[in-house]
Motif scaffolding. Structure first.
Motif, mmCIF file in Angstrom:
data_model
loop_
_atom_site.group_PDB
_atom_site.id
_atom_site.type_symbol
_atom_site.label_atom_id
_atom_site.label_comp_id
_atom_site.label_asym_id
_atom_site.label_seq_id
_atom_site.Cartn_x
_atom_site.Cartn_y
_atom_site.Cartn_z
ATOM 1 N N SER A 198 0.507 8.690 -3.274
ATOM 2 C CA SER A 198 1.725 7.892 -3.458
ATOM 3 C C SER A 198 1.350 6.492 -3.928
ATOM 4 O O SER A 198 0.348 5.926 -3.480
ATOM 5 C CB SER A 198 2.516 7.772 -2.150
ATOM 6 O OG SER A 198 3.029 9.025 -1.737
ATOM 7 N N ILE A 199 2.165 5.946 -4.817
ATOM 8 C CA ILE A 199 2.063 4.553 -5.249
ATOM 9 C C ILE A 199 3.070 3.746 -4.441
ATOM 10 O O ILE A 199 4.168 4.213 -4.130
ATOM 11 C CB ILE A 199 2.380 4.419 -6.753
ATOM 12 C CG1 ILE A 199 1.426 5.268 -7.587
ATOM 13 C CG2 ILE A 199 2.326 2.952 -7.190
ATOM 14 C CD1 ILE A 199 -0.013 4.833 -7.552
ATOM 15 N N ASP A 200 2.706 2.527 -4.090
ATOM 16 C CA ASP A 200 3.622 1.687 -3.330
ATOM 17 C C ASP A 200 4.920 1.498 -4.101
ATOM 18 O O ASP A 200 4.912 1.064 -5.258
ATOM 19 C CB ASP A 200 2.980 0.329 -3.040
ATOM 20 C CG ASP A 200 3.710 -0.406 -1.923
ATOM 21 O OD1 ASP A 200 4.860 -0.828 -2.156
ATOM 22 O OD2 ASP A 200 3.128 -0.534 -0.841
ATOM 23 N N PRO A 201 6.071 1.850 -3.504
ATOM 24 C CA PRO A 201 7.346 1.815 -4.236
ATOM 25 C C PRO A 201 7.834 0.412 -4.589
ATOM 26 O O PRO A 201 8.737 0.264 -5.411
ATOM 27 C CB PRO A 201 8.321 2.501 -3.267
ATOM 28 C CG PRO A 201 7.741 2.254 -1.914
ATOM 29 C CD PRO A 201 6.251 2.305 -2.113
ATOM 30 N N ARG A 202 7.223 -0.628 -3.995
ATOM 31 C CA ARG A 202 7.639 -1.996 -4.298
ATOM 32 C C ARG A 202 7.019 -2.512 -5.588
ATOM 33 O O ARG A 202 7.267 -3.655 -5.980
ATOM 34 C CB ARG A 202 7.251 -2.902 -3.129
ATOM 35 C CG ARG A 202 7.976 -2.584 -1.845
ATOM 36 C CD ARG A 202 7.341 -3.231 -0.639
ATOM 37 N NE ARG A 202 6.040 -2.644 -0.328
ATOM 38 C CZ ARG A 202 5.347 -2.931 0.769
ATOM 39 N NH1 ARG A 202 5.833 -3.794 1.646
ATOM 40 N NH2 ARG A 202 4.174 -2.367 0.988
ATOM 41 N N GLY A 203 6.220 -1.685 -6.242
ATOM 42 C CA GLY A 203 5.546 -2.112 -7.457
ATOM 43 C C GLY A 203 4.189 -2.729 -7.188
ATOM 44 O O GLY A 203 3.520 -3.179 -8.118
ATOM 45 N N TYR A 204 3.775 -2.761 -5.920
ATOM 46 C CA TYR A 204 2.436 -3.246 -5.603
ATOM 47 C C TYR A 204 1.418 -2.249 -6.167
ATOM 48 O O TYR A 204 1.594 -1.032 -6.018
ATOM 49 C CB TYR A 204 2.221 -3.349 -4.101
ATOM 50 C CG TYR A 204 3.100 -4.334 -3.374
ATOM 51 C CD1 TYR A 204 4.048 -5.109 -4.031
ATOM 52 C CD2 TYR A 204 2.986 -4.500 -1.997
ATOM 53 C CE1 TYR A 204 4.847 -6.012 -3.343
ATOM 54 C CE2 TYR A 204 3.774 -5.400 -1.295
ATOM 55 C CZ TYR A 204 4.709 -6.145 -1.976
ATOM 56 O OH TYR A 204 5.503 -7.030 -1.284
ATOM 57 N N PRO A 205 0.346 -2.717 -6.787
ATOM 58 C CA PRO A 205 -0.677 -1.797 -7.308
ATOM 59 C C PRO A 205 -1.563 -1.261 -6.186
ATOM 60 O O PRO A 205 -2.730 -1.628 -6.042
ATOM 61 C CB PRO A 205 -1.454 -2.665 -8.304
ATOM 62 C CG PRO A 205 -1.268 -4.060 -7.812
ATOM 63 C CD PRO A 205 0.075 -4.116 -7.170
ATOM 64 N N ILE A 206 -0.971 -0.399 -5.351
ATOM 65 C CA ILE A 206 -1.653 0.186 -4.203
ATOM 66 C C ILE A 206 -1.472 1.697 -4.250
ATOM 67 O O ILE A 206 -0.362 2.191 -4.481
ATOM 68 C CB ILE A 206 -1.102 -0.352 -2.868
ATOM 69 C CG1 ILE A 206 -1.253 -1.878 -2.787
ATOM 70 C CG2 ILE A 206 -1.812 0.304 -1.687
ATOM 71 C CD1 ILE A 206 -0.641 -2.485 -1.531
ATOM 72 N N LEU A 207 -2.554 2.437 -4.007
ATOM 73 C CA LEU A 207 -2.539 3.895 -3.979
ATOM 74 C C LEU A 207 -2.843 4.374 -2.562
ATOM 75 O O LEU A 207 -3.820 3.951 -1.945
ATOM 76 C CB LEU A 207 -3.586 4.458 -4.948
ATOM 77 C CG LEU A 207 -3.800 5.974 -4.940
ATOM 78 C CD1 LEU A 207 -2.541 6.713 -5.401
ATOM 79 C CD2 LEU A 207 -4.996 6.347 -5.804
ATOM 80 N N TYR A 208 -1.982 5.268 -2.058
ATOM 81 C CA TYR A 208 -2.174 5.886 -0.755
ATOM 82 C C TYR A 208 -2.511 7.360 -0.990
ATOM 83 O O TYR A 208 -1.793 8.056 -1.715
ATOM 84 C CB TYR A 208 -0.899 5.785 0.081
ATOM 85 C CG TYR A 208 -0.360 4.382 0.227
ATOM 86 C CD1 TYR A 208 -0.659 3.605 1.334
ATOM 87 C CD2 TYR A 208 0.462 3.828 -0.768
ATOM 88 C CE1 TYR A 208 -0.150 2.316 1.473
ATOM 89 C CE2 TYR A 208 0.958 2.539 -0.640
ATOM 90 C CZ TYR A 208 0.652 1.791 0.474
ATOM 91 O OH TYR A 208 1.146 0.513 0.599
ATOM 92 N N LEU A 209 -3.581 7.864 -0.377
ATOM 93 C CA LEU A 209 -3.959 9.256 -0.573
ATOM 94 C C LEU A 209 -4.841 9.726 0.569
ATOM 95 O O LEU A 209 -5.372 8.913 1.336
ATOM 96 C CB LEU A 209 -4.669 9.450 -1.907
ATOM 97 C CG LEU A 209 -6.117 8.993 -2.085
ATOM 98 C CD1 LEU A 209 -6.677 9.513 -3.408
ATOM 99 C CD2 LEU A 209 -6.262 7.486 -2.032
ATOM 100 N N GLY A 210 -4.979 11.063 0.685
ATOM 101 C CA GLY A 210 -5.793 11.617 1.755
ATOM 102 C C GLY A 210 -6.550 12.839 1.287
ATOM 103 O O GLY A 210 -6.083 13.591 0.435
ATOM 104 N N SER A 211 -7.740 13.049 1.849
ATOM 105 C CA SER A 211 -8.564 14.182 1.447
ATOM 106 C C SER A 211 -8.040 15.475 2.056
ATOM 107 O O SER A 211 -7.346 15.474 3.068
ATOM 108 C CB SER A 211 -10.018 13.948 1.834
ATOM 109 O OG SER A 211 -10.128 13.681 3.214
ATOM 110 N N GLY A 212 -8.410 16.602 1.411
ATOM 111 C CA GLY A 212 -7.795 17.872 1.762
ATOM 112 C C GLY A 212 -8.702 18.891 2.407
ATOM 113 O O GLY A 212 -8.297 20.039 2.584
ATOM 114 N N ASP A 213 -9.938 18.524 2.741
ATOM 115 C CA ASP A 213 -10.824 19.485 3.390
ATOM 116 C C ASP A 213 -11.843 18.741 4.247
ATOM 117 O O ASP A 213 -12.047 17.534 4.096
ATOM 118 C CB ASP A 213 -11.543 20.348 2.353
ATOM 119 C CG ASP A 213 -12.125 21.619 2.963
ATOM 120 O OD1 ASP A 213 -11.807 21.925 4.124
ATOM 121 O OD2 ASP A 213 -12.897 22.311 2.272
#
Length: 609
Positions: free
Chosen positions: A258-273
């Motif tokens: 997910s990208i921060d919806p406020r337009g901040y250049p921030i990426l949220y993510l998580g590993s899958g294994d």
């Protein structure tokens, strides 16, 4: 001489004393009343009691603020009572377990000068209240799985469609990553694997680590794609040209970031294994898209003693509540994480400093901590991406206990029994402030006939306020260990000329290899049309619309084909063979360009004409 007796002086109480005393008692009574009202307002969210409006307490503001529209209050009815499923929720706040959670603990300031300030803080700083889905993000594009907090669709904008054809315009290679202690590999893009597509404001683009040509391209639209080769890839939408170096993290990303919806250049993510290697252990992460700095990580595999399940993964795409600066991230370890980000973006640098870290763990009569099918009948955990409406979160779960959570108190409001492993994300359909429904379906795991590998995969319409199952549709499907039959996809709701339709993709029907896309009437759940596929699909359908409101459906399958269908009739208009490998992932569309990744280690850009 006789001594004169001193006269005793009488105690004379000034009348002002009584006035001061009365005033003091009144103030004490007012304080007690305010506290009672405050607690009632918090408890009312789950009990169905009316909420106390922010304007109920007088303030020194000369002009009162408009009274907000009352929010709907979900509440359990009958079969949706959490106690029916032996549900037990445990909360941890900043490392300490607690039986109750008050949103006062979310306040960013520790100094509260008066009750008016406290009350205002409780309502504005701590009360999560998501906007309508279309208002979720300030950026142009797709910033999370299926676009918003309703998970309403994977398309942004409109497409001018006259020829009704699909054309490949670019493709790029993806890599692979060895699995833990195995000769097998994670390859390309997997489930759910939807790319993010964002048109950055010009001033933000200038501060990011983009190549010079990308910084200079006015209106550039960037594809941001975490994949199972352990990297995040970046492309220009129309050409597929790389906009910057890949971010090499070294963990497989099956789900969608997910990208921060406020337009901040921030990426949220998580590993899958999970991995034995410390550097690759599963975790949730926050990265700066200015310079790729890792800003924060949490929920690291094996380190969170609060988690009851031993398997960690983060396939869910998180949500960010802009008003309260709160991150909401469900994990497959059975923990719902929320935290105040204390984020900052000054136009040059970004930062986060999470505080008020709240975790919710649950257990039920059929929730297990194990991970081996056949050994444990059910297991707890969240794989699907949660939907949110006002201050309530809706979560599908591995054990089929679909949950509604009050994000203010972290209490479970209701549970709907979806019967089996529910991996697909729920889709919210909000009719009004007092009427909304959820659409979600299940894989076939625990309820299958072990002798035949067959069983019914149900698809539900659920009342978002009460947890009542309003409609149910199902087909008898096959399943296999590791490659589920049933519903792994997320539904798509029709609008414009497709109003009244809900689309769902069902895998391994009518036999092991085949699949079907079903269009149901939202009210009656009667079948309006079906599209049969020679090869099954886990990929979610996406609907695109012309400026005039004509709807078209795009569906990928497990054999590398992409289909274009008429949205009203289900008629096949065009087929594009892109790959000889599985499209497990879901596509995203920006105007008339679709982007999708395959397990065959490729990502494609497709023009819809």
């Amino acid at each position: 001489m006789e001594r004169k007796r001193k006269k005793r002086r009488k105690l004379v109480i000034h009348p002002k004393f009584y006035a001061v005393l009365a005033l003091g008692l009144l103030l004490i009574a007012a304080v007690v009343l305010l506290i009672i009202l405050l607690i009632s307002a918090l408890n009312g969210n789950c009990s169905g009691e009316s909420e106390v409006e922010a304007t109920a307490i007088p303030t020194a503001t000369p002009t009162p603020e408009p009274t907000p529209t009352p929010a709907p209050t979900p509440h359990a009815v009958g079969a949706s009572e959490p106690s029916n499923y032996g549900y037990i929720g445990v909360i941890e706040v900043d490392g300490t377990e607690t039986s109750t959670f008050l949103p006062l603990q979310r306040l960013s300031s520790t100094s509260v000068t008066n009750l008016s300030t406290l009350w205002k803080g409780m309502l504005s700083e701590t009360r999560i209240s998501f906007p309508e889905g279309e208002n979720y993000t300030e950026l142009a594009g797709i910033t999370t799985f299926r676009g918003d907090n309703y998970r309403s669709g994977g398309a942004y904008g409109t497409a001018s469609i006259t020829e009704q054809t699909l054309t490949e315009v670019w493709s790029n290679p993806l890599g692979s990553l060895p699995r833990n202690n195995s000769d097998r590999e994670w390859t390309g893009s997997g489930w759910t694997g939807q790319p993010l597509i964002v048109q950055w404001p010009d001033e933000v683009r200038q501060i990011m680590n983009l190549y010079d040509w990308a910084k200079q391209t006015e209106g550039l639209v960037e594809v941001i794609f975490p994949t199972m080769d352990g990297k995040v890839h970046f492309y220009e939408l129309s050409s597929g040209r790389e906009t910057r170096d890949a971010l090499d993290i070294g963990m497989p990303f099956k789900g969608t970031g997910s990208i921060d919806p406020r337009g901040y250049p921030i990426l949220y993510l998580g590993s899958g294994d999970q991995y034995d290697d410390e550097s690759r252990k599963a975790r949730a992460m926050i990265y700066s898209l200015v310079d790729f700095t890792k800003l924060y990580e949490f929920g690291v595999q094996g380190t969170d003693s609060f988690a009851k399940r031993v398997f960690y993964a983060y396939d869910s795409a998180p949500l960010i509540d802009a008003e309260t600066d709160t991150l909401i991230y469900p994990g497959e370890n059975g923990v719902l994480y929320t935290m105040k980000l204390n984020s900052s973006f000054d136009g040059t640098t970004v930062s986060v400093n999470p505080t008020n870290i709240v975790k919710l763990r649950y257990d039920g009569t059929r929730s297990s901590t194990g991970i081996t099918e056949g050994t444990d009948l059910y297991w707890l955990g969240y794989e699907g991406s949660a939907a949110a409406w006002n201050g309530f979160l809706y979560l599908s779960s591995n054990d089929g206990l679909f949950q509604c959570i009050n994000l203010t108190t972290m209490e479970t409001v209701w549970i709907a029994d979806t019967l089996d492993d529910t991996n697909g994300s729920p889709v919210l359909d909000v009719i009004s402030d007092s009427e909304a429904y959820l659409y979600v379906g299940t894989s076939l795991h625990f309820t299958k006939d072990t002798s035949t590998g067959r069983g019914v995969a149900p698809f539900f319409k659920i009342n978002a306020l009460t947890g009542e199952i309003v409609q149910q549709y199902g087909l008898t499907v096959y399943t296999e260990a590791g490659v589920s039959g049933g519903i792994q996809a997320t539904a798509a709701l029709g609008r414009n000329d497709m109003e009244g339709l809900v689309l769902i993709t069902i895998a391994r029907y009518p036999d092991h290899s085949q699949g079907v896309l079903v269009a149901l009437d939202k009210e009656s759940f009667e079948v309006r049309w079906t599209f049969s596929m020679d090869y099954y699909s886990w990929s979610s359908p996406v609907i695109v619309y012309t400026p005039e409101g004509k709807g078209y459906v795009l569906q990928a399958d497990s054999a590398g084909s992409l289909f274009l269908l008429d949205g009203v009739s289900g008629t096949l208009l065009n087929t594009l063979k892109l790959d000889n490998s599985n499209f497990e992932a879901s596509p995203a569309v920006f105007n008339n360009i679709l982007v999708i990744g395959s397990r065959g280690q490729k990502v494609f850009g497709v023009r819809i004409s």
